[in-house]
Design an enzyme around this catalytic site. Sequence first.
Site, PDB file in Angstrom:
ATOM      1  N   TYR A  52      65.829  64.836  -6.874  1.00 30.60           N
ATOM      2  CA  TYR A  52      66.047  65.547  -7.845  1.00 30.60           C
ATOM      3  C   TYR A  52      64.944  65.155  -8.941  1.00 30.60           C
ATOM      4  CZ  TYR A  52      70.872  66.342  -6.161  1.00 30.60           C
ATOM      5  OH  TYR A  52      71.897  66.795  -5.637  1.00 30.60           O
ATOM      6  N   SER A 215      78.102  72.914  -6.045  1.00 29.46           N
ATOM      7  CA  SER A 215      77.719  74.440  -6.485  1.00 29.46           C
ATOM      8  C   SER A 215      79.078  75.171  -6.515  1.00 29.46           C
ATOM      9  CB  SER A 215      76.799  75.343  -5.604  1.00 29.46           C
ATOM     10  OG  SER A 215      75.464  74.609  -5.750  1.00 29.46           O
ATOM     11  N   PRO A 216      80.195  74.772  -7.360  1.00 29.48           N
ATOM     12  CA  PRO A 216      81.274  75.482  -7.254  1.00 29.48           C
ATOM     13  C   PRO A 216      81.345  76.953  -8.167  1.00 29.48           C
ATOM     14  CG  PRO A 216      81.273  73.765  -9.113  1.00 29.48           C
ATOM     15  CD  PRO A 216      79.948  73.405  -8.236  1.00 29.48           C
ATOM     16  N   GLY A 220      76.657  82.557  -2.251  1.00 26.74           N
ATOM     17  CA  GLY A 220      75.496  82.440  -1.410  1.00 26.74           C
ATOM     18  C   GLY A 220      74.831  81.077  -1.343  1.00 26.74           C
ATOM     19  N   VAL A 225      75.393  82.815 -10.034  1.00 22.69           N
ATOM     20  CA  VAL A 225      76.490  82.231 -10.179  1.00 22.69           C
ATOM     21  C   VAL A 225      77.406  83.878 -10.006  1.00 22.69           C
ATOM     22  CG1 VAL A 225      76.031  80.544 -11.604  1.00 22.69           C
ATOM     23  CG2 VAL A 225      76.092  82.646 -12.562  1.00 22.69           C
TER      24      VAL A 225
END
Length: 305
Positions: A52, A215-216, A220, A225
């Site tokens: 990150y 990634s809630p 895709g 979002v």
Amino acid sequence: MKNIKIANGEINASEIALGCMRIADLPVKDVANLISTAFDGGINFFDHADIYSNGRAEEVFAKAFDTLGISREKIYLQTKCGIRKGYYDFSKEHILEAVDGSLKRLNTDYIDVLLLHRPDALVEPEEVAEAFAILHSSGKVRYFGVSNHNPMQIELLSKYLNHKLIINQLQLSIKHSGMIDQGIHVNTKVDGSTDRDGSILDYCRLKNITIQAWSPFQYGFFDGVFLNNDKFPELNKKIDEIAAAKGVSNSAIAVAWILRHPAKIQVIVGTTKSDRLKDILKASDVELTRQEWYEIYKAAGNMIP
């Protein structure tokens, strides 16, 4: 904030965790405010990875955390390793080097959970086992897991490991629900019946491996979002309707939908905005009915056979 038991109850973790992928370019004071908001809201689990922002996210987190006066023992730090520029690397040498780098950047003596990030096609499980043994015996890492692995990849590693893999971090959202779809569409010929992950959801439940949903809010693979997105009018209408009825934000409903699953999934949220985080945290108090859960699922474009 409700908690979930990980590693046979040895980790009492918040069911919502803060993902720190996007904090690297924020001022330290803003990151401190975000961590404080999370902690005050019941979050005690923070997710990192060495890649990150090339480690800067870990560094900024440590600088911010040190200003807050929160005891290190009151939180769980998780980081990941194995992704290098252009390739994956689960070699013993790299795992040990990566952990030392994360420990230094996070300014801590130990990492609570280390995840292998994405599957390395050239993995030699014996080397992983050696690395894990060294890290555990030295006190540098307490628990181990994986990210984005299927059942047979976990089985292969587990054959050689002396330490149980306790977590599998997987992409999951209302609009990225393949691991749920294939279970609903068993014995049909619709697209949802395709098992792309080796029944990973049921496997993890059988093996007592906690799934962490990343990634809630995405649809895709990093396409964007789905909340407040004109591409999904029916879904947003249904989410907004339920959110209004329960007095929470649409973000809280999106997270509550995942939390409603009996697998006791831990949700990783990566917002960098404290106000939005406060809204999301209300998901832990939302109780979706079975009917509401399926209404949202269908509004996302899924068919019920």
